[in-house]
Design an enzyme around this catalytic site. Structure first.
Site, PDB file in Angstrom:
ATOM      1  N   THR A  30       0.837  -1.201   0.000  1.00 42.48           N
ATOM      2  CA  THR A  30       0.000   0.000   0.000  1.00 42.48           C
ATOM      3  C   THR A  30       0.873   1.252   0.000  1.00 42.48           C
ATOM      4  O   THR A  30       0.624   2.201  -0.738  1.00 42.48           O
ATOM      5  CB  THR A  30      -0.915   0.032   1.243  1.00 42.48           C
ATOM      6  N   GLN A  59      -5.658  -1.930  -2.507  1.00 40.15           N
ATOM      7  CA  GLN A  59      -4.997  -0.657  -2.206  1.00 40.15           C
ATOM      8  C   GLN A  59      -4.141  -0.197  -3.379  1.00 40.15           C
ATOM      9  O   GLN A  59      -3.292  -0.938  -3.858  1.00 40.15           O
ATOM     10  CB  GLN A  59      -4.132  -0.758  -0.953  1.00 40.15           C
ATOM     11  N   GLN A  81      -9.531   2.250  -3.704  1.00 42.24           N
ATOM     12  CA  GLN A  81      -9.198   2.074  -2.295  1.00 42.24           C
ATOM     13  C   GLN A  81      -7.877   2.785  -1.992  1.00 42.24           C
ATOM     14  O   GLN A  81      -6.903   2.634  -2.728  1.00 42.24           O
ATOM     15  CB  GLN A  81      -9.088   0.587  -1.949  1.00 42.24           C
ATOM     16  N   ASP A  82      -7.871   3.573  -0.906  1.00 40.99           N
ATOM     17  CA  ASP A  82      -6.667   4.272  -0.440  1.00 40.99           C
ATOM     18  C   ASP A  82      -6.147   5.294  -1.466  1.00 40.99           C
ATOM     19  O   ASP A  82      -4.964   5.352  -1.762  1.00 40.99           O
ATOM     20  CB  ASP A  82      -5.561   3.275  -0.080  1.00 40.99           C
ATOM     21  N   ASP A 105     -11.861   3.690   2.531  1.00 38.55           N
ATOM     22  CA  ASP A 105     -10.802   4.378   3.287  1.00 38.55           C
ATOM     23  C   ASP A 105      -9.964   5.250   2.353  1.00 38.55           C
ATOM     24  O   ASP A 105      -8.737   5.297   2.461  1.00 38.55           O
ATOM     25  CB  ASP A 105      -9.876   3.382   3.995  1.00 38.55           C
ATOM     26  N   ARG A 161     -13.695   5.525   9.796  1.00 43.28           N
ATOM     27  CA  ARG A 161     -13.432   4.567  10.868  1.00 43.28           C
ATOM     28  C   ARG A 161     -11.992   4.799  11.310  1.00 43.28           C
ATOM     29  O   ARG A 161     -11.130   5.163  10.507  1.00 43.28           O
ATOM     30  CB  ARG A 161     -13.647   3.137  10.412  1.00 43.28           C
ATOM     31  N   TRP A 163      -8.241   4.228  12.174  1.00 37.57           N
ATOM     32  CA  TRP A 163      -7.184   3.290  11.804  1.00 37.57           C
ATOM     33  C   TRP A 163      -6.308   3.005  13.026  1.00 37.57           C
ATOM     34  O   TRP A 163      -5.710   1.949  13.145  1.00 37.57           O
ATOM     35  CB  TRP A 163      -6.383   3.885  10.656  1.00 37.57           C
TER      36      TRP A 163
END
Length: 181
Positions: A30, A59, A81-82, A105, A161, A163
């Site tokens: 990532t 990711q 994602q990411d 996220d 949320r 981490w």
């Protein structure tokens, strides 16, 4: 690292930095999957698009920022994602009039970051942020006067949320679509 770097694109529609690495592609993780990475302090980028177009493969970071006092203005930051890794325990970042889109996220990390008058676009039912604010930081992510939008099929999006244990995310005077739970 280079500091005081200033990158100005002709326009965010005509100046596009695009790549397609993702976590799991060879030795890539990532944190090394980025299209564009900023390590230097006092970096400014304006009027361009940074995109990770790897697709729905997990990711895949478009923009990874660790430098302090970085300003991103009138830019598109596009991925899944990411998408945006706003990182660095001492990093302070400012995003103004940006469009940021992703799936899960898609804004994450431990920086102190202000998102001012940005459009935050969810492409899937999931989470917008995953902050990892350090314990000794007074602030994490601040979204001010932003507009939260989504694809038409998206109906269940959470603001975020944590981490890590001390995650801090605040939304001030933001317009939130019906997709936000």
């Amino acid at each position: 690292f280079l500091t005081h770097l200033h990158l100005i694109g002709e326009s965010k529609d005509k100046t596009i930095i695009r790549f397609n690495d993702y976590s799991g592609k060879g030795e890539i993780t990532t944190f090394t999957s980025y299209t564009f990475r900023i390590l230097g302090d006092f970096t400014q980028i304006e009027n361009l698009t940074i995109e990770n177009d790897a697709g729905l493969v997990g990711q895949a970071v478009a923009l990874h920022v660790e430098g302090d006092c970085c300003t991103i203005t009138n830019c598109n930051i596009i991925g899944n994602q990411d998408t945006l890794y706003a990182s660095g325990q001492r990093s302070r970042q400012y995003y103004k009039n940006c469009y940021i889109e992703g799936t899960t996220d898609f804004i994450f990390g431990g920086a102190t970051a202000v998102f001012d008058t940005c459009t935050i676009h969810s492409k899937r039912n999931s989470y917008i942020t995953a902050a990892s604010t350090p314990e000794n930081s007074d602030f994490g992510y601040v979204f001010r006067n932003c507009k939260l939008t989504a694809e038409s099929a998206v109906t269940r999006v959470y603001l975020g949320r944590p981490w890590r244990d001390y995650a801090r995310v605040v939304f001030i005077n933001c317009e939130m679509g019906s997709h936000i739970l």
